[in-house]
Write a protein that holds these residues in place. Structure first.
Motif, PDB file in Angstrom:
ATOM      1  N   UNK A   7     -25.821  40.931  29.978  1.00  0.00           N
ATOM      2  CA  UNK A   7     -24.378  41.015  30.144  1.00  0.00           C
ATOM      3  C   UNK A   7     -23.723  41.677  28.941  1.00  0.00           C
ATOM      4  N   UNK A   8     -22.540  42.218  29.203  1.00  0.00           N
ATOM      5  CA  UNK A   8     -21.805  42.920  28.163  1.00  0.00           C
ATOM      6  C   UNK A   8     -20.328  42.829  28.471  1.00  0.00           C
ATOM      7  N   UNK A   9     -19.519  42.972  27.426  1.00  0.00           N
ATOM      8  CA  UNK A   9     -18.090  43.098  27.664  1.00  0.00           C
ATOM      9  C   UNK A   9     -17.840  44.384  28.450  1.00  0.00           C
ATOM     10  N   UNK A  10     -16.869  44.337  29.349  1.00  0.00           N
ATOM     11  CA  UNK A  10     -16.335  45.569  29.922  1.00  0.00           C
ATOM     12  C   UNK A  10     -15.328  46.097  28.907  1.00  0.00           C
ATOM     13  N   UNK A  11     -15.607  47.256  28.361  1.00  0.00           N
ATOM     14  CA  UNK A  11     -14.806  47.761  27.248  1.00  0.00           C
ATOM     15  C   UNK A  11     -13.375  48.034  27.703  1.00  0.00           C
ATOM     16  N   UNK A  12     -12.445  47.189  27.230  1.00  0.00           N
ATOM     17  CA  UNK A  12     -11.040  47.346  27.589  1.00  0.00           C
ATOM     18  C   UNK A  12     -10.194  47.588  26.338  1.00  0.00           C
ATOM     19  N   UNK A  13     -10.825  48.032  25.260  1.00  0.00           N
ATOM     20  CA  UNK A  13     -10.119  48.284  24.029  1.00  0.00           C
ATOM     21  C   UNK A  13      -9.710  47.027  23.293  1.00  0.00           C
ATOM     22  N   UNK A  14     -10.325  45.876  23.664  1.00  0.00           N
ATOM     23  CA  UNK A  14      -9.925  44.599  23.086  1.00  0.00           C
ATOM     24  C   UNK A  14     -10.928  44.079  22.063  1.00  0.00           C
ATOM     25  N   UNK A  15     -12.010  44.784  21.834  1.00  0.00           N
ATOM     26  CA  UNK A  15     -12.990  44.280  20.896  1.00  0.00           C
ATOM     27  C   UNK A  15     -14.289  45.030  21.008  1.00  0.00           C
ATOM     28  N   UNK A  16     -15.332  44.561  20.320  1.00  0.00           N
ATOM     29  CA  UNK A  16     -16.608  45.273  20.310  1.00  0.00           C
ATOM     30  C   UNK A  16     -17.290  45.217  21.671  1.00  0.00           C
ATOM     31  N   UNK A  17     -18.096  46.207  21.906  1.00  0.00           N
ATOM     32  CA  UNK A  17     -18.847  46.312  23.156  1.00  0.00           C
ATOM     33  C   UNK A  17     -20.283  45.884  22.865  1.00  0.00           C
ATOM     34  N   UNK A  18     -20.816  44.960  23.635  1.00  0.00           N
ATOM     35  CA  UNK A  18     -22.141  44.410  23.387  1.00  0.00           C
ATOM     36  C   UNK A  18     -23.041  44.680  24.590  1.00  0.00           C
ATOM     37  N   UNK A  19     -23.736  45.792  24.607  1.00  0.00           N
ATOM     38  CA  UNK A  19     -24.533  46.119  25.786  1.00  0.00           C
ATOM     39  C   UNK A  19     -25.807  45.297  25.869  1.00  0.00           C
ATOM     40  N   UNK A  20     -26.039  44.728  27.035  1.00  0.00           N
ATOM     41  CA  UNK A  20     -27.355  44.216  27.354  1.00  0.00           C
ATOM     42  C   UNK A  20     -27.821  42.976  26.658  1.00  0.00           C
ATOM     43  N   UNK A  21     -26.938  42.013  26.343  1.00  0.00           N
ATOM     44  CA  UNK A  21     -27.384  40.776  25.722  1.00  0.00           C
ATOM     45  C   UNK A  21     -28.307  40.027  26.680  1.00  0.00           C
ATOM     46  N   UNK A  22     -29.524  39.650  26.262  1.00  0.00           N
ATOM     47  CA  UNK A  22     -30.450  38.957  27.168  1.00  0.00           C
ATOM     48  C   UNK A  22     -29.954  37.551  27.507  1.00  0.00           C
TER      49      UNK A  22
END
Length: 286
Positions: A238-253
Protein backbone atom coordinates in the motif's frame (compact mmCIF):
# COMPACT_ATOMS: atom_id res chain seq x y z
CA UNK A 1 16.05 -6.81 11.46
CA UNK A 2 18.84 -7.01 8.92
CA UNK A 3 18.93 -4.86 5.80
CA UNK A 4 17.58 -7.45 3.38
CA UNK A 5 14.20 -7.42 5.17
CA UNK A 6 13.92 -3.64 5.24
CA UNK A 7 15.49 -2.57 1.95
CA UNK A 8 14.17 -1.33 -1.34
CA UNK A 9 11.17 -3.38 -2.36
CA UNK A 10 10.68 -2.57 -6.00
CA UNK A 11 13.06 -5.24 -7.26
CA UNK A 12 10.85 -8.08 -6.12
CA UNK A 13 7.27 -6.96 -6.65
CA UNK A 14 6.86 -8.91 -9.87
CA UNK A 15 8.30 -12.07 -8.37
CA UNK A 16 6.40 -11.78 -5.09
CA UNK A 17 3.18 -11.32 -6.97
CA UNK A 18 3.28 -14.40 -9.17
CA UNK A 19 -0.34 -15.09 -10.04
CA UNK A 20 -2.21 -18.05 -8.68
CA UNK A 21 -3.59 -20.48 -11.19
CA UNK A 22 -7.29 -19.86 -11.64
CA UNK A 23 -7.97 -23.57 -11.96
CA UNK A 24 -8.67 -25.87 -9.06
CA UNK A 25 -6.02 -28.51 -8.36
CA UNK A 26 -7.56 -31.94 -8.40
CA UNK A 27 -4.79 -33.31 -6.18
CA UNK A 28 -5.07 -30.49 -3.65
CA UNK A 29 -6.81 -31.46 -0.41
CA UNK A 30 -7.23 -29.85 2.99
CA UNK A 31 -5.32 -32.73 4.55
CA UNK A 32 -2.35 -32.14 2.26
CA UNK A 33 -2.37 -28.38 2.85
CA UNK A 34 -2.76 -28.83 6.60
CA UNK A 35 0.24 -31.14 6.61
CA UNK A 36 2.26 -28.64 4.61
CA UNK A 37 1.32 -25.78 6.96
CA UNK A 38 2.34 -27.92 9.94
CA UNK A 39 5.63 -28.71 8.22
CA UNK A 40 6.27 -25.00 7.72
CA UNK A 41 5.63 -24.27 11.41
CA UNK A 42 7.97 -27.11 12.39
CA UNK A 43 10.61 -25.78 10.00
CA UNK A 44 10.38 -22.31 11.56
CA UNK A 45 10.54 -23.73 15.08
CA UNK A 46 13.66 -25.70 14.17
CA UNK A 47 15.21 -23.02 11.96
CA UNK A 48 15.49 -25.66 9.26
CA UNK A 49 14.25 -24.67 5.78
CA UNK A 50 15.25 -28.11 4.54
CA UNK A 51 12.12 -29.56 6.12
CA UNK A 52 9.97 -27.93 3.42
CA UNK A 53 9.26 -29.70 0.10
CA UNK A 54 10.30 -26.98 -2.34
CA UNK A 55 9.76 -27.32 -6.07
CA UNK A 56 12.62 -26.73 -8.46
CA UNK A 57 13.22 -22.99 -8.91
CA UNK A 58 10.79 -22.15 -6.08
CA UNK A 59 10.58 -18.48 -5.15
CA UNK A 60 11.24 -17.47 -1.53
CA UNK A 61 10.87 -13.89 -0.36
CA UNK A 62 10.52 -11.76 2.75
CA UNK A 63 8.91 -8.33 2.84
CA UNK A 64 8.69 -8.29 -0.95
CA UNK A 65 12.37 -9.01 -1.46
CA UNK A 66 13.70 -12.25 -2.94
CA UNK A 67 15.88 -13.86 -0.28
CA UNK A 68 18.09 -16.93 -0.18
CA UNK A 69 16.05 -19.25 2.00
CA UNK A 70 19.08 -20.14 4.10
CA UNK A 71 19.66 -16.46 4.89
CA UNK A 72 16.10 -15.57 5.90
CA UNK A 73 14.09 -15.73 9.10
CA UNK A 74 13.20 -19.35 8.31
CA UNK A 75 16.78 -20.30 9.13
CA UNK A 76 16.36 -18.96 12.71
CA UNK A 77 14.88 -21.37 15.28
CA UNK A 78 11.95 -19.54 16.87
CA UNK A 79 9.62 -20.55 19.70
CA UNK A 80 6.15 -20.68 18.16
CA UNK A 81 3.87 -19.34 20.87
CA UNK A 82 0.79 -19.43 18.66
CA UNK A 83 -0.05 -20.24 15.07
CA UNK A 84 -3.11 -20.27 12.84
CA UNK A 85 -3.44 -21.39 9.21
CA UNK A 86 -5.90 -20.96 6.35
CA UNK A 87 -6.18 -23.66 3.67
CA UNK A 88 -7.28 -22.80 0.13
CA UNK A 89 -7.96 -25.91 -1.95
CA UNK A 90 -9.21 -23.89 -4.94
CA UNK A 91 -5.90 -22.10 -5.45
CA UNK A 92 -3.85 -24.77 -3.65
CA UNK A 93 -2.36 -22.30 -1.23
CA UNK A 94 -1.88 -21.79 2.50
CA UNK A 95 -1.60 -18.86 4.86
CA UNK A 96 -0.01 -19.12 8.31
CA UNK A 97 0.32 -16.61 11.13
CA UNK A 98 3.16 -17.24 13.59
CA UNK A 99 3.57 -15.27 16.82
CA UNK A 100 6.95 -15.65 18.51
CA UNK A 101 6.60 -13.38 21.54
CA UNK A 102 8.91 -15.26 23.92
CA UNK A 103 11.89 -15.26 21.59
CA UNK A 104 14.72 -12.92 22.61
CA UNK A 105 13.97 -11.14 19.33
CA UNK A 106 10.15 -11.25 19.04
CA UNK A 107 8.42 -11.60 15.68
CA UNK A 108 4.95 -11.75 14.18
CA UNK A 109 5.14 -13.44 10.79
CA UNK A 110 2.53 -13.92 8.07
CA UNK A 111 3.41 -16.49 5.40
CA UNK A 112 1.64 -17.63 2.27
CA UNK A 113 2.62 -20.60 0.13
CA UNK A 114 1.52 -21.67 -3.33
CA UNK A 115 1.64 -25.40 -3.99
CA UNK A 116 1.80 -27.46 -7.18
CA UNK A 117 -0.03 -30.69 -7.98
CA UNK A 118 2.83 -32.72 -6.54
CA UNK A 119 2.45 -31.02 -3.14
CA UNK A 120 5.62 -28.97 -3.51
CA UNK A 121 5.94 -25.27 -2.72
CA UNK A 122 6.44 -23.09 -5.79
CA UNK A 123 6.09 -19.68 -4.14
CA UNK A 124 6.67 -18.85 -0.48
CA UNK A 125 6.63 -15.32 0.85
CA UNK A 126 6.48 -13.86 4.32
CA UNK A 127 5.69 -10.51 5.89
CA UNK A 128 8.15 -10.50 8.79
CA UNK A 129 7.50 -7.85 11.45
CA UNK A 130 9.56 -7.00 14.49
CA UNK A 131 10.56 -4.01 16.60
CA UNK A 132 10.32 -0.79 14.59
CA UNK A 133 7.51 -1.98 12.36
CA UNK A 134 4.03 -0.48 12.47
CA UNK A 135 2.71 -0.52 16.09
CA UNK A 136 4.62 -3.76 16.68
CA UNK A 137 4.09 -5.65 19.91
CA UNK A 138 4.27 -9.44 19.88
CA UNK A 139 3.13 -9.87 23.50
CA UNK A 140 -0.05 -7.87 22.99
CA UNK A 141 -0.66 -9.54 19.62
CA UNK A 142 -0.28 -12.99 21.18
CA UNK A 143 -2.64 -12.22 24.07
CA UNK A 144 -5.43 -11.32 21.69
CA UNK A 145 -4.99 -13.66 18.74
CA UNK A 146 -4.95 -16.77 20.90
CA UNK A 147 -8.41 -16.08 22.39
CA UNK A 148 -10.21 -15.34 19.13
CA UNK A 149 -12.57 -17.90 17.60
CA UNK A 150 -11.55 -18.81 14.04
CA UNK A 151 -13.13 -22.25 14.24
CA UNK A 152 -14.78 -24.28 11.50
CA UNK A 153 -18.16 -23.06 10.29
CA UNK A 154 -20.99 -25.57 9.68
CA UNK A 155 -21.17 -26.31 5.97
CA UNK A 156 -24.71 -24.95 5.54
CA UNK A 157 -23.68 -21.61 7.07
CA UNK A 158 -20.50 -20.97 5.07
CA UNK A 159 -20.16 -17.99 2.75
CA UNK A 160 -19.09 -18.48 -0.85
CA UNK A 161 -15.61 -17.44 -1.94
CA UNK A 162 -16.85 -14.39 -3.77
CA UNK A 163 -18.71 -13.16 -0.69
CA UNK A 164 -15.64 -13.60 1.49
CA UNK A 165 -13.32 -11.82 -0.93
CA UNK A 166 -15.80 -8.98 -1.45
CA UNK A 167 -16.04 -8.30 2.30
CA UNK A 168 -12.26 -8.25 2.68
CA UNK A 169 -11.68 -6.16 -0.44
CA UNK A 170 -14.31 -3.63 0.66
CA UNK A 171 -12.33 -2.89 3.82
CA UNK A 172 -9.14 -2.19 1.87
CA UNK A 173 -10.90 -0.37 -0.98
CA UNK A 174 -12.45 1.98 1.57
CA UNK A 175 -8.99 3.37 2.42
CA UNK A 176 -8.84 5.03 -0.97
CA UNK A 177 -12.56 5.81 -1.27
CA UNK A 178 -14.05 6.36 2.20
CA UNK A 179 -17.61 6.61 0.85
CA UNK A 180 -17.54 2.96 -0.17
CA UNK A 181 -19.54 0.82 2.29
CA UNK A 182 -17.78 -1.92 4.28
CA UNK A 183 -19.77 -4.89 5.63
CA UNK A 184 -18.61 -4.99 9.27
CA UNK A 185 -20.52 -7.21 11.66
CA UNK A 186 -21.26 -6.63 15.31
CA UNK A 187 -19.07 -7.21 17.16
CA UNK A 188 -16.07 -6.51 14.91
CA UNK A 189 -12.56 -5.97 16.26
CA UNK A 190 -9.25 -5.13 14.62
CA UNK A 191 -5.81 -6.30 15.78
CA UNK A 192 -3.25 -3.96 14.21
CA UNK A 193 0.21 -4.82 15.46
CA UNK A 194 -0.17 -4.51 19.24
CA UNK A 195 -3.29 -2.32 19.05
CA UNK A 196 -6.59 -4.11 19.70
CA UNK A 197 -9.66 -2.01 18.98
CA UNK A 198 -12.14 -4.40 20.59
CA UNK A 199 -11.13 -3.27 24.07
CA UNK A 200 -12.91 0.02 23.37
CA UNK A 201 -16.29 -1.67 22.98
CA UNK A 202 -16.28 -5.49 23.06
CA UNK A 203 -19.87 -5.70 21.85
CA UNK A 204 -19.65 -3.06 19.12
CA UNK A 205 -18.11 -2.48 15.72
CA UNK A 206 -14.59 -1.16 16.24
CA UNK A 207 -13.32 -2.09 12.77
CA UNK A 208 -14.28 1.18 11.08
CA UNK A 209 -11.12 3.10 10.23
CA UNK A 210 -12.64 6.48 9.42
CA UNK A 211 -11.25 8.72 6.70
CA UNK A 212 -7.46 8.87 6.35
CA UNK A 213 -5.72 12.27 6.06
CA UNK A 214 -4.65 11.05 2.65
CA UNK A 215 -6.37 8.29 0.68
CA UNK A 216 -4.41 5.04 0.44
CA UNK A 217 -4.25 2.75 -2.56
CA UNK A 218 -3.18 -0.88 -2.53
CA UNK A 219 -1.71 -2.96 -5.31
CA UNK A 220 -0.45 -6.44 -6.05
CA UNK A 221 -3.06 -8.18 -3.90
CA UNK A 222 -2.43 -11.89 -3.31
CA UNK A 223 -5.22 -13.95 -1.73
CA UNK A 224 -5.70 -17.09 0.30
CA UNK A 225 -9.38 -17.88 0.92
CA UNK A 226 -10.66 -20.59 3.25
CA UNK A 227 -14.44 -21.03 3.14
CA UNK A 228 -14.35 -23.67 5.87
CA UNK A 229 -13.42 -21.10 8.52
CA UNK A 230 -14.62 -17.98 6.72
CA UNK A 231 -11.10 -16.59 6.40
CA UNK A 232 -9.32 -14.40 3.87
CA UNK A 233 -5.65 -13.42 3.71
CA UNK A 234 -4.56 -10.52 1.51
CA UNK A 235 -0.90 -9.73 0.97
CA UNK A 236 -0.51 -6.35 -0.70
CA UNK A 237 1.59 -3.24 -1.11
CA UNK A 238 0.00 0.00 0.00
CA UNK A 239 0.94 3.60 -0.58
CA UNK A 240 -0.44 7.06 -0.14
CA UNK A 241 -2.30 8.38 -3.15
CA UNK A 242 -0.19 11.45 -3.79
CA UNK A 243 -2.47 14.43 -3.18
CA UNK A 244 0.24 16.97 -2.37
CA UNK A 245 -0.33 16.42 1.35
CA UNK A 246 2.84 14.58 2.28
CA UNK A 247 5.44 12.00 1.28
CA UNK A 248 4.62 9.21 -1.12
CA UNK A 249 5.43 5.71 0.14
CA UNK A 250 5.27 3.18 -2.68
CA UNK A 251 4.78 -0.47 -1.95
CA UNK A 252 4.96 -0.85 1.84
CA UNK A 253 4.71 -4.63 2.52
CA UNK A 254 1.56 -5.50 4.45
CA UNK A 255 -0.81 -8.34 5.23
CA UNK A 256 -4.46 -8.27 6.26
CA UNK A 257 -6.42 -11.27 7.49
CA UNK A 258 -10.18 -11.45 7.96
CA UNK A 259 -12.65 -13.68 9.77
CA UNK A 260 -16.00 -13.27 8.02
CA UNK A 261 -19.37 -14.60 9.15
CA UNK A 262 -22.59 -14.18 7.14
CA UNK A 263 -20.79 -11.86 4.75
CA UNK A 264 -19.61 -9.52 7.51
CA UNK A 265 -16.14 -8.89 8.92
CA UNK A 266 -15.71 -9.96 12.54
CA UNK A 267 -11.93 -10.03 13.09
CA UNK A 268 -9.27 -8.17 11.13
CA UNK A 269 -5.51 -8.56 11.67
CA UNK A 270 -2.86 -6.32 10.13
CA UNK A 271 0.91 -6.58 10.08
CA UNK A 272 2.89 -3.92 8.21
CA UNK A 273 6.62 -3.53 7.62
CA UNK A 274 7.95 0.01 7.94
CA UNK A 275 10.42 0.79 5.19
CA UNK A 276 10.71 4.33 6.62
CA UNK A 277 10.60 5.32 10.33
CA UNK A 278 7.06 4.85 11.71
CA UNK A 279 6.02 4.07 8.13
CA UNK A 280 6.26 7.78 7.35
CA UNK A 281 3.51 8.90 9.69
CA UNK A 282 2.57 9.22 13.33
CA UNK A 283 -0.51 7.83 15.00
CA UNK A 284 -1.81 7.67 18.60
CA UNK A 285 -0.37 4.56 20.23
CA UNK A 286 2.35 4.15 17.62
Amino acid sequence: MSQWTKGAIGLSVALAGMAFSTNAHAECSRAMLQGLAATYVAAQAAGDPGKLPLADKAYYGENNLPVAIGAGVLSQPLPVDFTRSFLDTTQCATFTEITSATNAHPYVIHTRMEVNDAGKVTVMESIVTDDGDWVFGADAHLAQTRVEDWGEIPEDKRDRRGVLQAAADAYINNWGAPDLPVPHGTPCARLEGRIYTGSRNPEGNTCDMGAFPQPISTGNRRYVIDETIGAVSIFHNFSWIDAGLGPYHPGTPASQTFRILNGKNRYIHEVTVCTTPSCGRSRPGS
